[in-house]
Design a protein around this motif. Sequence first.
Motif: not given
Length: 266
Positions: A105-114
Amino acid sequence: QPESIFRADTPSLMGMDGMTEKAADRIVSATKRLEEAESLAASLLCRDIKVKTRFETDYPRLLLELNDPPPLLFVRGHLPLEERRTVALVGAENATSEGIKLSSRLAKRFAREDIQIISSLSVGIDAAVHLGCRATTSESFAVLDHGFDQLQDPERMLLAIDIARTGGIISEYLPDQQPDKQTLVEANRLMVGMSQAVVVTEVYADSRRPRDILSFCSQIGKLAFFMIDPDVGALLDEESLSHAVTHGAIIIEGHDRIDHIIKSLV
């Protein structure tokens, strides 16, 4: 000129200001191995392994903040981009399903924030981090604690190939270097050095990599966070909690507080 230096013998080099006999002998010795070095460089190129030195403009700027930045980096794919923020996201190999879910979940959130994500190729949390990035079609980066030829486990090999397609696999070792205690320490140092902050999601007394990484953060003044899912609680034992707090890790509880981590990446 470099050409004249390489052609010179030890007595001639000793005539240069500041030259020591030991340094002169090393230059002469290196000259004799130029053909071997050229052959190695050609073989790496054939394998699509790039070599980056500290003297190149695309060498990671953050690594230069270390007391001993690696002189060489071997890369499949590419290095993290300097103009983008970067975070190291790591955790235990003997991960729980809750830890894997939180890390993904964290990885996906960071990825969405570029935000670029660095981890290792270890099983458990670190593997889940890369798979979380993949689910968002975002790239990730993995640091090896050995040379490329030692990446022999089929599952880790497949993950590495997938990462290298859009991100990068990074090592500071020649391809034949085997892993040992010292290379693990150096790889952890490299991961911390390449990131603006470190986030740990799960760690126990036998989780050497994330515990070492927290120690490195403390040594060089790098921000470190321990993320807690309020629905599950802290995924660590008392000893690891004491270790994290002692080494300055900031405890973050609640998904709504991930923004605190993101804002710190400057």
